[in-house]
Design a protein around this motif. Structure first.
Motif, PDB file in Angstrom:
ATOM      1  N   GLY A  91       0.791  -1.233   0.000  1.00  0.00           N
ATOM      2  CA  GLY A  91       0.000   0.000   0.000  1.00  0.00           C
ATOM      3  C   GLY A  91       0.815   1.271   0.000  1.00  0.00           C
ATOM      4  O   GLY A  91       0.257   2.361  -0.155  1.00  0.00           O
ATOM      5  N   VAL A  92       2.129   1.182   0.179  1.00  0.00           N
ATOM      6  CA  VAL A  92       2.992   2.372   0.172  1.00  0.00           C
ATOM      7  C   VAL A  92       3.234   2.796  -1.280  1.00  0.00           C
ATOM      8  O   VAL A  92       3.657   1.974  -2.098  1.00  0.00           O
ATOM      9  N   PRO A  93       2.975   4.051  -1.649  1.00  0.00           N
ATOM     10  CA  PRO A  93       3.162   4.502  -3.036  1.00  0.00           C
ATOM     11  C   PRO A  93       4.591   4.283  -3.518  1.00  0.00           C
ATOM     12  O   PRO A  93       5.554   4.663  -2.859  1.00  0.00           O
ATOM     13  N   PRO A 195      -2.941   8.447  -5.370  1.00  0.00           N
ATOM     14  CA  PRO A 195      -3.405   7.134  -4.899  1.00  0.00           C
ATOM     15  C   PRO A 195      -4.877   7.139  -4.525  1.00  0.00           C
ATOM     16  O   PRO A 195      -5.405   8.126  -4.002  1.00  0.00           O
ATOM     17  N   GLY A 241       0.848   0.669  -3.958  1.00  0.00           N
ATOM     18  CA  GLY A 241       0.304   1.867  -3.325  1.00  0.00           C
ATOM     19  C   GLY A 241      -0.487   2.750  -4.270  1.00  0.00           C
ATOM     20  O   GLY A 241      -0.876   3.867  -3.892  1.00  0.00           O
ATOM     21  N   ASN A 244      -4.811   2.247  -1.937  1.00  0.00           N
ATOM     22  CA  ASN A 244      -4.630   1.950  -0.515  1.00  0.00           C
ATOM     23  C   ASN A 244      -5.849   1.179  -0.039  1.00  0.00           C
ATOM     24  O   ASN A 244      -6.911   1.763   0.175  1.00  0.00           O
ATOM     25  N   VAL A 256      -0.083   5.214   5.741  1.00  0.00           N
ATOM     26  CA  VAL A 256       0.027   5.204   4.283  1.00  0.00           C
ATOM     27  C   VAL A 256      -0.577   6.466   3.691  1.00  0.00           C
ATOM     28  O   VAL A 256      -0.035   7.041   2.740  1.00  0.00           O
ATOM     29  N   ALA A 260       1.480   9.117   1.478  1.00  0.00           N
ATOM     30  CA  ALA A 260       1.031   9.454   0.123  1.00  0.00           C
ATOM     31  C   ALA A 260       0.980  10.968  -0.073  1.00  0.00           C
ATOM     32  O   ALA A 260       1.336  11.480  -1.141  1.00  0.00           O
TER      33      ALA A 260
END
Length: 287
Positions: A91-93, A195, A241, A244, A256, A260
């Motif tokens: 989920g981390v960009p 995101p 990401g 999310n 997260v 973002a």
């Protein structure tokens, strides 16, 4: 656990929600290849699991040591690598082309392996991806060359179909970079470079695919990418990401979101700086 294929029992492990993943512990695991007799995939697609969540989702898991509440598909029996992936990466960009290619390859592997198994072979996958990303790929065309590709415990990491897909996709990424400036620009263009935060309350609400993943899948197939069906692409979007899908009750949801925003601010500053440099170059060229 190394050496485990998707036909083996899941040992109580549940998958990150590439396809509505939160199943009760008694249910079969997600990511299992389709049974024999399934319809043939269209060009560019590979077999994708079609499992869906049933019944009520289990309650979110709380880390007894740190008091951290996680998404409900992370259970007390989840392997440490799997938990770390959820806590640190999922989920981390991501905007690095090499890392995006790696995550795309790992998402494709979900049709044959589970996340815990994939993560246990992470270094082998990374070596393979780096080799394809850096090398001249024209030589990897026949079966003899395929047999020389990286292996784990004496066996190929993926089926020959998936291996050929990785090779093909590496070639197509180079074409995308030439057109869009980077693979990152291409991937993030499908969400307007911002995101998507869904905020689903229950894991059973997390979809297996969305209109955006279908649009990206269709475009990638048109460009010659392989094994990029909409379910695989949605899993990739989650891991990178671009989406999310942490549940709001999970401690990672807000983290997260904050990350973002910081990344978006940095990217905007980078674009402004790049735009100013281009304008200065044009002015100097006119003088």
């Amino acid at each position: 656990m190394p050496g485990v294929t998707s036909s083996s029992p899941a040992s109580g492990l549940l998958e990150l929600p590439r396809i509505r993943t939160t199943l009760p512990a008694a249910c079969s695991k997600v990511g299992r290849p389709k049974a024999q007799g399934h319809t043939k995939a269209k060009a560019g697609e590979c077999d994708e699991s079609a499992s869906s969540a049933r019944g009520m989702s289990p309650p979110p898991q709380v880390d007894p040591e740190a008091g951290k509440r996680r998404c409900s598909w992370i259970t007390a029996n989840s392997e440490s690598l799997y938990v770390a992936f959820h806590d640190e990466e999922w989920g981390v960009p991501v905007h690095d082309d090499r890392k995006l290619f790696e995550l795309l390859t790992l998402s494709q592997a979900l049709a044959e392996l589970t996340w815990p198994v994939i993560l246990s072979k992470r270094e082998e996958f990374r070596a393979m991806v780096d080799g394809f990303y850096d090398a001249s790929l024209g030589e990897f065309t026949d079966k003899k060359k395929m047999n020389q590709l990286p292996k784990s415990n004496g066996t190929r990491l993926l089926s020959e179909q998936k291996m050929r897909a990785v090779i093909t996709n590496a070639k197509q990424i180079r074409k995308v970079v030439h057109e869009f400036g980077s693979f990152s620009n291409y991937c993030w263009s499908f969400v307007n470079h911002r995101p998507v935060t869904n905020g689903f309350r229950y894991a059973r609400q997390v979809p297996s695919k969305t209109p955006k993943s279908e649009a990206m899948s269709k475009d990638m197939m048109r460009r010659g990418f392989r094994c990029v069906g909409p379910t695989t692409i949605y899993s990739f979007m989650q891991a990178a990401g671009i989406v999310n899908d942490h549940l709001p009750c999970c401690f990672r949801f807000d983290q997260v979101c904050r990350q973002a925003k910081v990344d978006e601010k940095d990217l905007r500053a980078e674009r402004r700086s790049s735009s100013s440099s281009s304008e200065d170059s044009e002015i100097r060229g006119c003088n």
